[in-house]
Design a protein around this motif. Structure first.
Motif, PDB file in Angstrom:
ATOM      1  N   ILE A  10       0.830  -1.205   0.000  1.00 35.83           N
ATOM      2  CA  ILE A  10       0.000   0.000   0.000  1.00 35.83           C
ATOM      3  C   ILE A  10       0.866   1.258   0.000  1.00 35.83           C
ATOM      4  O   ILE A  10       2.044   1.193   0.358  1.00 35.83           O
ATOM      5  CB  ILE A  10      -0.954  -0.005   1.210  1.00 35.83           C
ATOM      6  CG1 ILE A  10      -0.173   0.034   2.526  1.00 35.83           C
ATOM      7  CG2 ILE A  10      -1.841  -1.247   1.164  1.00 35.83           C
ATOM      8  CD1 ILE A  10      -1.059   0.164   3.758  1.00 35.83           C
ATOM      9  N   PRO A  11       0.286   2.411  -0.381  1.00 41.07           N
ATOM     10  CA  PRO A  11       1.103   3.617  -0.560  1.00 41.07           C
ATOM     11  C   PRO A  11       1.784   4.163   0.694  1.00 41.07           C
ATOM     12  O   PRO A  11       2.738   4.931   0.565  1.00 41.07           O
ATOM     13  CB  PRO A  11       0.092   4.654  -1.086  1.00 41.07           C
ATOM     14  CG  PRO A  11      -1.025   3.864  -1.658  1.00 41.07           C
ATOM     15  CD  PRO A  11      -1.104   2.617  -0.847  1.00 41.07           C
ATOM     16  N   SER A  12       1.308   3.808   1.890  1.00 32.83           N
ATOM     17  CA  SER A  12       1.999   4.344   3.069  1.00 32.83           C
ATOM     18  C   SER A  12       3.213   3.498   3.442  1.00 32.83           C
ATOM     19  O   SER A  12       4.048   3.912   4.234  1.00 32.83           O
ATOM     20  CB  SER A  12       1.039   4.443   4.260  1.00 32.83           C
ATOM     21  OG  SER A  12       0.489   3.186   4.577  1.00 32.83           O
ATOM     22  N   ARG A  13       3.332   2.294   2.855  1.00 32.87           N
ATOM     23  CA  ARG A  13       4.465   1.449   3.167  1.00 32.87           C
ATOM     24  C   ARG A  13       5.709   2.027   2.485  1.00 32.87           C
ATOM     25  O   ARG A  13       5.708   2.289   1.284  1.00 32.87           O
ATOM     26  CB  ARG A  13       4.199   0.036   2.626  1.00 32.87           C
ATOM     27  CG  ARG A  13       5.071  -1.017   3.230  1.00 32.87           C
ATOM     28  CD  ARG A  13       5.980  -1.679   2.236  1.00 32.87           C
ATOM     29  NE  ARG A  13       6.727  -2.750   2.891  1.00 32.87           N
ATOM     30  CZ  ARG A  13       7.803  -2.531   3.662  1.00 32.87           C
ATOM     31  NH1 ARG A  13       8.237  -1.307   3.865  1.00 32.87           N
ATOM     32  NH2 ARG A  13       8.430  -3.546   4.223  1.00 32.87           N
ATOM     33  N   ARG A 173       0.368  -4.417  10.467  1.00 33.74           N
ATOM     34  CA  ARG A 173      -0.160  -3.867   9.211  1.00 33.74           C
ATOM     35  C   ARG A 173       0.980  -3.325   8.357  1.00 33.74           C
ATOM     36  O   ARG A 173       2.073  -3.048   8.866  1.00 33.74           O
ATOM     37  CB  ARG A 173      -1.140  -2.719   9.506  1.00 33.74           C
ATOM     38  CG  ARG A 173      -2.360  -3.143  10.291  1.00 33.74           C
ATOM     39  CD  ARG A 173      -3.288  -1.967  10.514  1.00 33.74           C
ATOM     40  NE  ARG A 173      -4.049  -1.644   9.309  1.00 33.74           N
ATOM     41  CZ  ARG A 173      -4.808  -0.540   9.187  1.00 33.74           C
ATOM     42  NH1 ARG A 173      -4.869   0.322  10.170  1.00 33.74           N
ATOM     43  NH2 ARG A 173      -5.488  -0.327   8.090  1.00 33.74           N
ATOM     44  N   HIS A 175       0.514  -0.463   7.055  1.00 27.36           N
ATOM     45  CA  HIS A 175       0.327   0.975   7.270  1.00 27.36           C
ATOM     46  C   HIS A 175       1.482   1.493   8.129  1.00 27.36           C
ATOM     47  O   HIS A 175       1.808   0.919   9.163  1.00 27.36           O
ATOM     48  CB  HIS A 175      -1.016   1.206   7.958  1.00 27.36           C
ATOM     49  CG  HIS A 175      -1.529   2.612   7.826  1.00 27.36           C
ATOM     50  ND1 HIS A 175      -1.307   3.406   6.724  1.00 27.36           N
ATOM     51  CD2 HIS A 175      -2.279   3.371   8.678  1.00 27.36           C
ATOM     52  CE1 HIS A 175      -1.890   4.582   6.894  1.00 27.36           C
ATOM     53  NE2 HIS A 175      -2.486   4.588   8.067  1.00 27.36           N
ATOM     54  N   TYR A 176       2.095   2.586   7.688  1.00 25.81           N
ATOM     55  CA  TYR A 176       3.361   3.033   8.260  1.00 25.81           C
ATOM     56  C   TYR A 176       3.334   4.538   8.492  1.00 25.81           C
ATOM     57  O   TYR A 176       2.862   5.295   7.644  1.00 25.81           O
ATOM     58  CB  TYR A 176       4.489   2.692   7.276  1.00 25.81           C
ATOM     59  CG  TYR A 176       5.872   3.059   7.757  1.00 25.81           C
ATOM     60  CD1 TYR A 176       6.621   2.156   8.504  1.00 25.81           C
ATOM     61  CD2 TYR A 176       6.426   4.297   7.470  1.00 25.81           C
ATOM     62  CE1 TYR A 176       7.895   2.477   8.952  1.00 25.81           C
ATOM     63  CE2 TYR A 176       7.702   4.631   7.913  1.00 25.81           C
ATOM     64  CZ  TYR A 176       8.437   3.712   8.645  1.00 25.81           C
ATOM     65  OH  TYR A 176       9.677   4.039   9.089  1.00 25.81           O
TER      66      TYR A 176
ATOM     67  N   GLU B 192      -1.198   8.678   1.708  1.00 26.45           N
ATOM     68  CA  GLU B 192      -0.706   7.830   2.804  1.00 26.45           C
ATOM     69  C   GLU B 192      -1.806   7.492   3.802  1.00 26.45           C
ATOM     70  O   GLU B 192      -1.951   6.345   4.219  1.00 26.45           O
ATOM     71  CB  GLU B 192       0.458   8.534   3.517  1.00 26.45           C
ATOM     72  CG  GLU B 192       1.711   8.623   2.664  1.00 26.45           C
ATOM     73  CD  GLU B 192       2.768   9.556   3.235  1.00 26.45           C
ATOM     74  OE1 GLU B 192       3.917   9.468   2.801  1.00 26.45           O
ATOM     75  OE2 GLU B 192       2.438  10.399   4.116  1.00 26.45           O
ATOM     76  N   TRP B 193      -2.620   8.503   4.190  1.00 23.77           N
ATOM     77  CA  TRP B 193      -3.606   8.167   5.218  1.00 23.77           C
ATOM     78  C   TRP B 193      -4.748   7.344   4.639  1.00 23.77           C
ATOM     79  O   TRP B 193      -5.435   6.638   5.366  1.00 23.77           O
ATOM     80  CB  TRP B 193      -4.066   9.382   6.030  1.00 23.77           C
ATOM     81  CG  TRP B 193      -5.201  10.200   5.510  1.00 23.77           C
ATOM     82  CD1 TRP B 193      -6.511   9.816   5.441  1.00 23.77           C
ATOM     83  CD2 TRP B 193      -5.147  11.550   5.032  1.00 23.77           C
ATOM     84  NE1 TRP B 193      -7.270  10.849   4.930  1.00 23.77           N
ATOM     85  CE2 TRP B 193      -6.461  11.922   4.675  1.00 23.77           C
ATOM     86  CE3 TRP B 193      -4.122  12.488   4.894  1.00 23.77           C
ATOM     87  CZ2 TRP B 193      -6.775  13.173   4.171  1.00 23.77           C
ATOM     88  CZ3 TRP B 193      -4.439  13.736   4.393  1.00 23.77           C
ATOM     89  CH2 TRP B 193      -5.750  14.060   4.036  1.00 23.77           C
ATOM     90  N   ALA B 195      -4.118   4.931   2.533  1.00 22.90           N
ATOM     91  CA  ALA B 195      -3.477   3.720   2.013  1.00 22.90           C
ATOM     92  C   ALA B 195      -4.222   2.426   2.357  1.00 22.90           C
ATOM     93  O   ALA B 195      -4.319   1.531   1.522  1.00 22.90           O
ATOM     94  CB  ALA B 195      -2.027   3.647   2.506  1.00 22.90           C
ATOM     95  N   PRO B 196      -4.775   2.289   3.570  1.00 17.57           N
ATOM     96  CA  PRO B 196      -5.418   1.005   3.894  1.00 17.57           C
ATOM     97  C   PRO B 196      -6.759   0.762   3.195  1.00 17.57           C
ATOM     98  O   PRO B 196      -7.280  -0.344   3.293  1.00 17.57           O
ATOM     99  CB  PRO B 196      -5.631   1.089   5.419  1.00 17.57           C
ATOM    100  CG  PRO B 196      -4.702   2.152   5.898  1.00 17.57           C
ATOM    101  CD  PRO B 196      -4.627   3.137   4.764  1.00 17.57           C
TER     102      PRO B 196
END
Lengths: 204, 348
Positions: A10-13, A173, A175-176, B192-193, B195-196
């Motif tokens: 995912i994009p936050s990783r 997760r 999520h980072y 980013e927020w 992302a999930p």
């Protein structure tokens, strides 16, 4: 050892673009264990990067042993500081960040935990994200923050795992948070207390 | 119209109830019989449909006083639910001004704002608050401006900084969230927020939504509805307390589903703030028990069809996959297969 290639997520990783020489600019370098190899490769690609580089190195936990530390010192950085852990090195690294001038580059190499913590420190000190190069080397253990108690567990190698602070069973997760420098851990048996899946090794 | 404020709770004994009026004005989120993500934006502001939650800019309803009490309880247990990065204080003042001004204009019998230059006098009758302060001087308020005003406004508030062609979650008051953590997400950008969230990124939803939001000008707010399902009328469905409320999710039975299973709707609105150029993002939460919702025949038919046909991934992400079969069985008895009229409002 080569830089790690992570599977798509995912994009936050975070993704680590690797270290690329930016010439003889003022720079800070921080590596841990096998990450030292990435700095050595960088210096080989362009020896001038070392001319104004302040190099911080944590040999601890490296199978590479003292040889790599000797090699890094021999690359001729403007200064060389060694420490037994990132936690021990952190005050000196933070001071170097505070003293850094506009245009300073930062090179980070090592585990995700090291990169995450050092990057959070650098961003908090006002370094722009674009000024940071990072390369992952070494194991795949993660730094994870428990979303419940907020405690951070270092070197999490399995999913799920037990929070080292509050003892809840957490799943890891992707999520980072760059601000915290950690992945998010969430109670895996919140709805069915006591029913915890078999831990699996975390893969890249 | 005077509002009678309910004495009710959103935890422990869950005495929350919707009056007949509150049921009729519930913001039912489905304008047709199926659901998929979309950038479902529409203009928001004064002049919305009379009696609906869209009539006023910041809707105040019978749950106001109880919701503010619940927020105070949550904050007392976890101060990190309200955070503002240092560069966001001006945006906090912008938000305070916006909410005070709208409430005073839209509900003059409940709220008053008197301004003499930068010396302001705020009266909040439902909460019994009277405050004289100097605008832009934080030492004249008991806490920061964003925290001060959002302790007096229903719904969560995210305040988004705009820079580098992106939006940044740099401040917020978040105590009635659908399972996301401000403390973890603060400082993240729009991608980013989110992302999930499954599927939406590959559909290009976030690119289009961001483009729209970056271009929102002063004086032209927008809104959209979002939804999920919650067991019990609980506002604090936070990840922080998931281990405490999680077990309740497994208490749904065919006998109690009508009373215990709630449709949770977020009225999200977006406001450009004048001094900071930040974007205020109120996320107002409305809850309705299925047994109340089915008293509107159109909603009962439609909700059955939406939940029945929803892709599994979405039910999983929204956290009600485990109870979906019981919910569908319950709703099926109110669906006679007749066509439904377009739009979200009841037929009569």
């Amino acid at each position: 050892m080569r830089a790690t290639e992570f599977s798509p997520s995912i994009p936050s990783r975070p993704v680590y673009g690797g270290l690329h020489p930016h010439g003889a600019l003022p720079s800070l370098m921080l590596a841990e264990g096998a990450g030292g190899e990435a700095l050595a490769d960088l210096a080989q690609a362009d020896p001038s990067v070392m001319r104004h580089a302040h190099l911080f190195y944590v040999p601890a936990g490296a199978a590479t042993g003292p040889d790599l530390a000797v090699r890094l010192r021999a690359l001729g950085p403007a200064s060389y500081v060694e420490g037994p852990s990132y936690a021990a090195l952190r005050p000196r690294f933070a001071r170097a960040l505070a003293d850094a001038h506009m245009g300073t580059r930062l090179y980070l190499a090592g585990s995700e935990g090291l990169i995450g913590q050092a990057m959070a420190e650098a961003l908090a000190a006002g370094l722009p994200l674009e000024a940071i190069d990072a390369e992952h080397r070494g194991g795949f253990a993660r730094r994870v923050q428990c979303v419940h108690c907020k405690g951070i567990t270092e070197n999490v190698a399995t999913d799920p795992f037990t929070c080292s602070h509050c003892g809840l069973n957490l799943f890891v997760r992707d999520h980072y948070s760059r601000r915290i420098g950690a992945f998010q851990g969430v109670c895996v048996d919140a709805e069915t207390p006591g029913i915890v899946p078999e831990p699996q090794e975390i893969k890249p | 119209m005077t509002i009678r404020f309910n004495d009710e709770t959103f935890r422990d004994d869950y005495s929350f109830r919707n009056s007949a009026t509150a049921i009729r004005r519930f913001p039912f989120p489905f304008d047709k019989d199926d659901y998929m993500y979309s950038v479902n934006m529409e203009p928001h502001g004064t002049g919305g449909r009379a009696g609906s939650v869209f009539e006023k800019r910041f809707d105040v309803d019978e749950h106001y006083v109880a919701e503010m009490r619940d927020r105070a309880i949550t904050l007392a247990g976890d101060p990190l639910r309200c955070q503002s990065l240092p560069h966001m204080e001006l945006a906090g003042w912008d938000l305070l001004e916006l909410i005070m001004q709208c409430k005073a204009e839209d509900y003059p019998d409940l709220f008053q704002l008197h301004r003499d230059g930068d010396r302001w006098h705020w009266i909040n009758r439902p909460l019994g608050i009277e405050q004289r302060f100097t605008f832009l001087d934080p030492t004249t308020l008991p806490c920061g401006p964003m925290e001060y005003i959002t302790r007096q406004a229903q719904g969560d508030f995210a305040v988004l900084d705009q820079r580098e062609n992106n939006l940044w979650m740099d401040a917020g008051m978040v105590t009635s969230q659908a399972d996301w953590s401000l403390d973890f997400d603060i400082g993240m950008n729009f991608f980013e927020w989110h992302a999930p969230v499954p599927k939406a990124a590959e559909m290009g939803i976030f690119q289009r939504a961001l483009k729209f939001l970056l271009a929102i000008p002063q004086g032209a707010p927008s809104r959209r509805l979002n939804w999920t399902m919650t067991v019990n009328p609980r506002l604090d469905t936070s990840p922080e307390n998931y281990h405490l409320w999680g077990p309740e999710k497994r208490t749904i039975t065919p006998e109690n589903v009508g009373a215990k299973q709630y449709l949770r709707v977020e009225l999200q609105s977006f406001w450009r703030l004048p001094r900071s150029n930040a974007l205020a993002f109120p996320i107002r939460c409305y809850l309705i028990a299925l047994e109340d919702l089915v008293t509107v025949p159109k909603w009962a038919r439609r909700l059955h069809r939406v939940i029945r046909d929803l892709p599994d991934e979405l039910a999983e992400y929204k956290g009600f996959a485990v109870n979906r079969p019981i919910i569908i069985d319950y709703l099926a008895q109110f669906d006679d297969g007749k066509p439904t009229s377009p739009g979200i409002f009841p037929d009569d």
